[in-house]
Design an enzyme around this catalytic site. Structure first.
Site, short mmCIF file in Angstrom:
data_model
loop_
_atom_site.label_atom_id
_atom_site.label_comp_id
_atom_site.label_asym_id
_atom_site.label_seq_id
_atom_site.Cartn_x
_atom_site.Cartn_y
_atom_site.Cartn_z
N GLU A 1 -26.41 -11.15 53.04
CA GLU A 1 -26.60 -12.31 53.92
C GLU A 1 -27.03 -13.57 53.17
O GLU A 1 -28.15 -13.68 52.69
CB GLU A 1 -27.62 -11.99 55.01
N LYS B 1 -35.83 -11.91 71.34
CA LYS B 1 -35.48 -10.98 70.27
C LYS B 1 -36.64 -10.86 69.30
O LYS B 1 -37.34 -11.84 69.02
CB LYS B 1 -34.22 -11.47 69.51
#
Length: 386
Positions: free
Chosen positions: A184, A135
């Site tokens: 977050e 990723k």
């Protein structure tokens, strides 16, 4: 009895030289702040050591250090020592929703362009398929040119429309200001309790109930998004595991709604271990997570440096505070912008995995810009393609 007053009244005292950090439960305002001159270090552990020296030397139980640390931790942080900051429980504020900030934007430009960003994604997918990483997170910016940007009004909107997130304003060098509303939580330490809340995997929120419910259901079934999310959660679990006690990681994610997005979210909890690491030392174990960098970290970081045509600066870094006991909260610096001499730069990124579709990832970054764009005049969104 709690004295109530408006957040707008609180913000009237605030200038771009003051720190502001609002969590879901409390708000920290530092108007009597001094810059903490901590040079670039090669780890947040080194930054932590220097911060602790400043806090302990102050002999001030109320003092905190508030600020931002870049995506690239070898670059200088922007930290402020707040002596006797004003810390309010959010219940002290009247419930209100601020209006959009009003200002004139002369030009809005996506950099890199949407076409170039899609080409970046395509090249990264090919690199992932070759096996060098699983990723990588790629970002782009939105450059909004304006003769002046109303800092307080933008912050007021963000703080009253993102009550479940973290709103911040941090003074930077050259009279620049970092501000945003991150959903977050990287790490929180409060006494013996530790909390982290990684998010990854997203859909745009429409506020049409049936559409958003379908998007949330799709997220919970999406192999691509669940894979992307699992990469982040596993990294958090492995990084924290040796240093904490009673680590709890839910077996599956839940859905988190923000003002503009729908996310996969996992709430991780633990207790302080024998090392009794501070909040920033815990952050050092995690930053940058695969949610903003990639996996493996070193390969993804290197790819980002080569692929992205701009310096992220504080975007995808961390922002938050810490006290002398090591308690504090650090959030991932996303859904953010930087006010500067010629206007405002917005940042947004998307996680790229083997099954990513370039056009869809470009749309995701466009949706993530919306948190900041929602605070601005409608005319801003008509001046550029993003």
């Amino acid at each position: 009895m709690i004295t109530t007053y408006s957040l707008q009244q609180q913000l009237q005292k605030l200038s771009t030289k003051h720190v502001f950090f609002k969590t879901p439960t409390k708000t920290i305002v530092g108007t009597a702040c001094t810059a903490v001159n901590i040079p670039a270090c090669h780890s947040l552990a080194s930054v932590n050591e220097r911060m602790m020296k400043v806090l302990h030397a102050a002999d001030d139980d109320q003092a905190v250090i508030v600020g931002a640390i870049p995506f690239d931790i070898t670059k200088q942080p922007a930290l402020q020592f707040a002596s006797h900051p004003q810390i309010e429980a959010n219940e002290a504020y009247e419930e209100e929703r601020a209006a959009k900030a009003q200002f004139d934007a002369t030009r809005v430009t996506s950099y890199p362009s949407r076409t170039k960003f899609e080409a970046m994604v395509d090249a990264s997918v090919k690199q992932i398929k070759q096996g060098s990483m699983t990723k990588v997170v790629l970002a782009r910016t939105l450059e909004i040119e304006a003769p002046s940007v109303p800092h307080r009004e933008l912050l007021h909107y963000l703080a009253t429309h993102n009550d479940k997130g973290y709103t911040y304003s941090i003074p930077l060098a050259n009279n620049e200001t970092l501000l945003g509303a991150s959903p977050e939580l990287l790490i929180k330490r409060e006494g013996n309790r530790i909390t982290a809340n990684p998010i990854a995997g997203s859909r745009k929120r429409t506020y049409v109930e049936a559409v958003d419910a379908a998007s949330a259901a799709e997220l919970m079934q999406s192999a691509k998004d669940l894979h992307e999310h699992r990469i982040v959660v596993e990294m958090v679990k492995q990084a924290l595991g040796p240093h904490v006690k009673n680590l709890h990681v839910p077996a599956s994610p839940s859905i988190l709604y923000t003002d503009s997005m729908i996310h996969l979210s996992t709430l991780v909890t633990a207790e302080v271990g024998e090392e009794a690491l501070s909040s920033l030392e815990l952050a050092n174990l995690l930053h940058p997570t695969p949610a903003v960098c990639g996996q493996p970290r070193e390969a993804a970081f290197s790819a980002i440096q080569k692929i992205e045509p701009f310096d992220r600066g504080y975007f995808a870094g961390i922002v938050g505070y810490m006290d002398a006991a090591g308690n504090g909260e650090w959030v991932v610096t996303i859904r953010c912008g930087k006010i500067h001499a010629t206007g405002l730069t917005l940042y947004a990124g998307a996680g790229i995995v083997e099954t990513s579709v370039p056009a869809e990832e470009a749309c995701e970054t466009g949706a993530k810009f919306q948190t900041m764009l929602n605070a601005m005049p409608e005319e801003v969104t008509t001046k550029g393609e993003f």
